[in-house]
Design an enzyme around this catalytic site. Structure first.
Site, PDB file in Angstrom:
ATOM      1  CD  GLU A  55      56.542  31.042  41.661  1.00 36.64           C
ATOM      2  OE1 GLU A  55      56.063  30.724  42.754  1.00 36.64           O
ATOM      3  OE2 GLU A  55      57.752  31.211  41.459  1.00 36.64           O
ATOM      4  CE  LYS A  84      36.448  44.817  38.850  1.00 39.39           C
ATOM      5  NZ  LYS A  84      36.216  43.364  38.730  1.00 39.39           N
ATOM      6  CG  ASN A 100      35.573  40.459  41.608  1.00 38.77           C
ATOM      7  OD1 ASN A 100      35.003  39.403  41.375  1.00 38.77           O
ATOM      8  ND2 ASN A 100      36.533  40.907  40.833  1.00 38.77           N
ATOM      9  NE  ARG A 143      50.747  35.303  32.319  1.00 40.39           N
ATOM     10  CZ  ARG A 143      50.152  36.211  33.095  1.00 40.39           C
ATOM     11  NH1 ARG A 143      49.254  37.026  32.580  1.00 40.39           N
ATOM     12  NH2 ARG A 143      50.430  36.299  34.373  1.00 40.39           N
ATOM     13  CG  ASP A 182      33.934  35.304  36.559  1.00 37.31           C
ATOM     14  OD1 ASP A 182      34.442  36.415  36.771  1.00 37.31           O
ATOM     15  OD2 ASP A 182      34.546  34.236  36.707  1.00 37.31           O
ATOM     16  NE  ARG A 238      47.446  44.445  41.661  1.00 34.92           N
ATOM     17  CZ  ARG A 238      47.382  43.235  42.153  1.00 34.92           C
ATOM     18  NH1 ARG A 238      46.293  42.825  42.764  1.00 34.92           N
ATOM     19  NH2 ARG A 238      48.391  42.396  42.047  1.00 34.92           N
ATOM     20  N   GLY A 291      40.941  43.518  38.804  1.00 31.13           N
ATOM     21  CA  GLY A 291      41.737  43.622  40.023  1.00 31.13           C
ATOM     22  C   GLY A 291      43.160  43.156  39.823  1.00 31.13           C
ATOM     23  CG  ASP A 333      36.411  40.353  36.180  1.00 29.97           C
ATOM     24  OD1 ASP A 333      37.380  41.039  36.538  1.00 29.97           O
ATOM     25  OD2 ASP A 333      36.241  39.178  36.530  1.00 29.97           O
TER      26      ASP A 333
END
Length: 1230
Positions: A502, A824, A847, A599, A844, A818, A680, A398
């Site tokens: 943000e 997975k 999901n 980024r 972790d 995604r 994801g 992940d």
């Protein structure tokens, strides 16, 4: 009485009625009880025994035990087999019970969580497992959602609420959900809610997290229900005081549980190989028994029938010579099956379980895998898979919370061509590496500053304090251009952002004195350097994945300004021509930021004429109310006003990696382990992290992106990728045997796996081998594959999965974006089925549970997303970097030790057992045992058990530092080089030859032997004692030669076992016990023939092995041999091994800065803000989700770059760190 089990009909649609349990009970929907455990009190014994008897050895010993109960064929007591078998089964059952009790505790903890349910018009507290489909449930802020619910009403205006979906998709940013307007009017009125009797028809339970279809019928009206009106189990209510919902799916039918794989019974590849080998040993045993049966029948017919006076036949044997011989032969078959059964001793499995348990303790006790910040140590949650850690070929990871900390930090920026954020050396002017020891800028003069915010360039704050207008305008934009919501909690201002990006940018503006305070649908209030300013908000031009930018239009003092932030490409395309010079400097800075894996966002502004704005506003209204192509028309109007922008600068934020991630990934890659990232998150975010952690590099030949929506598009893209790989490989390597790519049919693309063996053995075995090499293919960068979730749906179809796997397996790095939790697991299962490789999944969050259960090895990280992954895992660690040590040290040692243990164990038991077979030729094949029965019982229990246990527990060829420094040492596990069918046959052959030499030299020495006192020494008891004594000494000497790492315990058990043998045998053969072998050992030790025979056998059996080992180590050394020699020389010189170099904190430059822009959300809150729906009437309490984490920078190393990849940043000529410096050391100087 016969029972007919009716198969439950497959559910095609779900029909529920709120507050009507009688109606809903007709459909037998699942309740909210979940179960991840394997056993119950009633099923534990039968299920566990069934699993254990899947081991052929256990079943074999059960059959053997049954045979030993029959007195006519057994010469040994059944207790010799029954007791060890019961001990093995009991120990394994206890271990399995402990593991399952932990699962039961986890289930009970979740099932017994409290929720508030509306029953008979009253709100009552119910445990989760009592919640039923159709119940109306109340959730409060920070509560987990108990089941999949349809939202009815919330505390927020217009039925809005905010949820965190970390357990579902790994994202911690908030997502907005909205109830149906008609149901939102129910509010929190219990009387109205209890009368709510709507009927809902929806899709059946499924695992699709992004889609939901249903209709709600209420008060003669029909309402459409989609995913935005659902709250899924595993979500957490945030920034919302309360929310009511009706249960649609419960328990195993929820989408979270539908995405969780079943708990599988995992066995290692060595276990499976042992089953096969034991089957072969059984056939070998049957062959020996058949031979002895035939030989016994012949002997009884030819000779034995004439000695019945001295050797009478049993009562059940017929008097007729031929019939009697045939019956005796049949009985002898079973007798020899018992006598020779020790070729597969049950002590093998006892020893294996003990060794595995100790290996688990080494993991649990390793202080170097302890993380003090969270007080979490590594833990082996199962004791059956340790050696599999040394054979991992694919790691599926992940991203969020596993590779990263999921914490965004404002690192650097460029404003009006000036770069801020670097700390320069006062003497050389070169940038210094930023460490935690450096003093950060003091923001304490700002009453709204955050203590957790760190920035190290004082010059930026000085510019603000001096009134630099460009810098102030830069931070004013950051304080105004966003969709962040603010609230007061405990007299502290807190932000709730839709994405962590943000939040980081708004937080940076706050700390530099431009504090966003609050907003209304028509205004934004900020504090500018202590002065409160209110800006009129005219419009928000929201972000989406196509626009890749967002803008706000504000008015202040009659001046209308558009502020815009977005990806560099979209901002530069819309920039005014007057900004050409600042653009060039900004591009240089962006290249520098991108090279460090940051980024980036570009910031721009534009002043608008009021008349033009009014006309544009009218056109926007017409577009937004159009019935045809509304979105396209709105985008066109947005595009019109976002032109001729004035560039202000750019920001650079870091999605903080966990400490040591790039180094860990580089070492795993050097060890031949492929890493696939399954996340994801969106594509840009995942690619960013791929570059930051060195999974993706500029040295790669190409990075393929698969993002087709249709089956044919995905297939064509994959075929083009396969063709490109084939073309590049054929031109790069021609006809050489290095990474040869070959096509078979349409979809089969394979690489030459023999290269791995060459890397480990051939290069180190050549007579003129160069110093130790770790990576021989640095010059070839390989390929990378990035595929989106909607494309993966088609790629995993049966007709296309091989094509996808062929392309992916020939790439150095694979990133799947995604993806759902079930996808997975499907990717992991695809590799398991077709590559036959050992897989490891690490994550972790909840999901990740599905892929953790599917992989051969599941590793859970104790992170910020709960403990679901840890509870479902086989091993747990606190940080991703500990995976390096878990595999390259503990995994490799466990595999090395277990293989060495098995080779020696089969050798010593074949040497022990085959002596019976040779003796059969001299005892008329009567199943007479050669040894003292006490020796047979104690050989594997006392005399030889502890030395081999010490070998399996403590032995190591090189220490942990060498194992990490030279990852190529890990590769033998990939191809089962240390224990396989060939190695097994070598051990068996060694044991057979040893038994042959041992028996016949002893037989020749003691045939017709006479002692000094004239006493005969050729009796059966004396001969058996001679063979057994020399056997113990030979196998003990052999394990002393095989031991690579000596500890105090090794010395005690090896030499102590020999002493214990003599002491116990003398005691058993003493007058106190009066054993039938009374005095035999004393007589044996007093004879010269014994000592001559002992030294002769030791020389014959050990000297050739020592010579062969010396030859191969000196002339054809493996990498392990060379590393062990280097380690020995270093210790002799008392010079410590150099510490392993850490990765530089300066990132590798990337091919493009286009991927630097990454929001974590699909679309912003702009529409909701401007409509006023999202606004609160009063301050609400929210959860504090901030978490502090320590990021320890790694030591920076620099080297001159190659001409092909040399780049410079703002400081001309600054050398870039090349991949060669990021890999492990390539040679050892000896």
């Amino acid at each position: 009485m016969a029972f007919k089990h009716k198969e439950k009909q497959r559910e095609t649609e779900r029909r529920i009625r709120a507050n009507d349990p009688i109606f809903n009970s007709k459909f037998n929907y699942a309740n909210n009880y979940i179960k991840t455990s394997k056993y119950s009190l009633l099923t534990f014994l039968p299920l566990n025994l069934f699993e254990q008897f899947q081991r052929l050895a256990n079943f074999y010993f059960l059959c053997l035990l049954i045979l030993q109960v029959i007195p006519y064929i057994s010469s040994l007591t059944p207790y010799a087999t029954a007791v060890p078998l019961i001990v093995v089964l009991s120990l394994t059952a206890i271990k399995d019970a402990i593991d399952d009790i932990q699962r039961h505790r986890s289930d009970n903890q979740i099932n017994n969580r409290l929720s508030k349910v509306l029953r008979n018009g009253k709100l009552v507290e119910e445990r989760w497992f009592k919640v039923q489909v159709g119940d109306i449930v109340l959730m409060e802020n920070d509560n987990f959602v108990a089941a999949d619910l349809l939202m009815l009403s919330t505390s927020e205006p217009n039925g809005l609420c905010y949820v965190e979906t970390a357990e579902l998709d790994g994202e911690t940013n908030l997502k907005c959900r909205q109830a149906i307007p008609e149901t939102s009017e129910l509010g929190d009125d219990f009387s109205l809610l209890s009368k709510f009797n709507a009927e809902m028809i929806c899709e059946p339970p499924n695992n699709n997290l992004t889609r939901f279809e249903g209709t709600l019928h209420w008060i003669n009206e029909t309402f459409s229900v989609d995913n935005d009106k659902m709250l899924l189990r595993g979500c957490r209510l945030r920034n919302t005081k309360w929310c009511f919902g009706v249960v649609v799916f419960a328990g195993r039918d929820t989408k979270l549980m539908q995405n969780s794989g079943k708990t599988l019974f995992k066995r290692t590849s060595l276990d499976r190989l042992l089953n096969l080998l034991i089957l072969g040993i059984v056939f070998f045993l049957i062959s020996m028994c058949l031979f002895c049966t035939i030989a016994s029948g012949v002997w009884e017919t030819v000779t034995g029938q004439y000695f019945r006076v001295y050797l009478p036949w049993d009562i059940i044997v017929p008097e007729n010579p031929k019939s009697g011989a045939a019956v005796i032969a049949v009985l002898v078959f079973f007798s020899y099956a018992i006598v020779l059964n020790t070729v597969v001793p049950i002590s093998l499995y006892v020893s294996v379980e003990v060794i595995r348990f100790c290996h688990s303790l080494w993991i649990n006790w390793d202080e170097k895998m302890y993380y003090p910040l969270t007080d979490v140590a590594a833990k082996a949650r199962t004791t059956t898979l340790n050696e599999e850690l040394g054979q991992i070929q694919y790691v599926f990871s992940d991203k969020t919370g596993t590779l990263t900390q999921n914490i965004m930090t404002f690192n650097k920026c460029t404003i009006n061509s000036n770069l801020y954020g670097d700390v320069l050396d006062e003497v050389t002017g070169e940038p210094l590496e930023i460490t935690e020891d450096m003093v950060s800028v003091d923001f304490s003069a700002n009453p709204m500053y955050e203590e957790s915010f760190k920035f190290y360039d004082q010059s930026l704050l000085d510019e603000i304090n001096s009134g630099n207008q460009e810098v102030c305008e830069f931070f004013r934009l950051l304080a105004l251009c966003h969709t962040v919501m603010s609230e007061e909690k405990d007299n502290k201002l807190e932000y709730q952002a839709q994405s962590p990006d943000e939040a980081a940018l708004t937080s940076s503006a706050r700390n530099f004195g431009f504090v966003f305070r609050n907003r209304t649908p028509t205004s934004i209030t900020i504090d500018e350097l202590g002065k409160t300013q209110v800006y009129e908000l005219l419009a928000i031009l929201d972000f989406n994945n196509v626009r890749k930018r967002m803008s706000v239009i504000i008015r202040k003092n009659g001046k209308i300004i558009l502020y815009c932030k977005g990806a560099d490409t979209v901002i530069f395309e819309r920039m005014d021509t007057s900004c050409a010079e600042i653009k060039l400097n900004t591009v240089d800075h962006l290249n520098k930021f991108a090279g460090e894996g940051l980024r980036t966002l570009c910031l721009a502004k534009k002043e608008l004429d009021s008349q033009y704005y009014e006309s544009w506003k009218q056109r926007l209204h017409e577009a937004s109310t159009s019935l045809d192509n509304r979105e396209d028309k709105v985008d066109a109007v947005y595009e019109e006003i976002e032109q001729n922008l004035i560039l202000l600068g750019a920001t650079a934020i870091e999605d903080k990696l966990q400490d040591g991630v790039p180094q860990c990934i580089a070492n795993l890659a050097a060890a031949g382990i492929k890493l696939w990232v399954l996340t994801g998150d969106k594509q840009e975010t995942a690619i960013n992290i791929g570059y930051s952690c060195q999974l993706l590099t500029d040295e790669m030949v190409d990075t393929f992106t698969i993002e087709g929506w249709e089956y044919e598009d995905v297939e064509n893209e994959l075929k083009r990728c396969r063709e490109n790989i084939a073309n590049v490989m054929s031109h790069t390597y021609g006809a050489t045997d290095l990474n040869v790519v070959s096509f078979h049919g349409n979809n089969n693309l394979n690489t030459n796996d023999g290269n791995l063996v060459n890397r480990y053995e051939n290069r180190a075995s050549a007579p003129n081998a160069s110093p130790i090499e770790v990576n021989e293919s640095d010059s070839f960068g390989g390929f990378a594959l990035v595929i989106n979730g909607h494309s993966l749906v088609h790629a995993l179809q049966p007709k296309m999965e091989l094509l996808f796997l062929d392309v992916a397996s020939n790439c150095k790095a694979v990133i799947c974006c995604r993806v759902t939790p079930l996808q997975k697991a499907l990717v992991v299962d695809l590799v398991k089925r077709h590559k036959k490789a050992v897989t490891l999944a690490i994550g972790d969050g909840a999901n990740d549970v599905s892929m953790i259960k599917t992989a051969h090895i599941g590793v859970g990280i104790s992170g910020q997303e709960g403990m679901q992954a840890v509870l479902s895992s086989d091993f747990s660690i606190a940080q991703f970097r500990f995976l390096e040590r878990l595999l390259l040290v503990h995994g490799r040692w466990s595999y090395f030790r277990m293989c060495k243990f098995l080779r020696y164990f089969f050798y010593k038991n074949f040497a022990f057992t085959l002596c019976h077979f040779w003796y059969a030729f001299f005892c008329g094949f009567s199943a007479q045992t050669l040894y003292d029965p006490a020796f047979i019982s104690f050989y594997n229990v006392f005399y030889t058990s502890l030395p081999v246990l010490a070998l399996g527990i403590f032995d190591q060829d090189v220490d942990d530092r060498i194992s990490l420094r030279y990852p190529l040492l890990y590769t033998p596990g990939h191809l089962n080089l240390l224990f396989n069918k060939i190695e097994f046959l070598k051990s068996v052959a060694h044991g057979i030859v040893s038994s042959f030499v041992l028996f016949f030299i002893s037989y020749g020495a003691f045939r017709n032997a006479v002692g000094p006192e004239g006493i005969n020494l050729d009796g059966h008891q004396i001969f058996g004692t001679v063979v057994s004594t020399i056997l113990v000494l030979v196998v003990t000497a052999q394990i002393a030669l095989d031991t690579s790492y000596w500890t105090v315990f090794n010395h005690i058990v090896i030499w102590g076992s020999v002493a214990f043998y003599f002491a116990l045998t003398l005691f058993i053969n003493s007058n106190l016990i009066r054993n039938q072998y009374l005095g035999c050992l004393r007589m044996t030790l007093s004879s010269g023939q014994f000592w001559f025979t002992l030294f002769l056998i030791l020389a014959v059996l050990l000297v050739p092995g020592v010579a062969n080992r010396f030859y191969h180590t000196s002339v054809h050394p493996t990498l392990s041999d060379r590393c062990r020699y280097k380690q020995r020389i270093s210790r002799m010189r008392a010079r410590p091994e150099p510490q392993m170099r850490r990765r530089s904190s300066i990132r590798r430059s990337r091919r493009s800065i286009r991927s630097g822009y990454a929001f974590s959300h699909q679309e912003g809150f702009g529409r909701l803000i401007m409509s006023g729906k999202i606004m609160k009437t009063k301050t609400k309490s929210a959860a504090n989700t901030n978490a502090n984490s320590l990021n320890v920078p790694m030591k920076m190393e620099t080297t001159m770059p190659s001409p092909r990849t040399q780049r410079t940043g703002i400081i001309k000529g600054t050398p870039r760190v090349q991949p060669s410096t990021l890999n492990t050391p390539s040679s050892i100087e000896i």
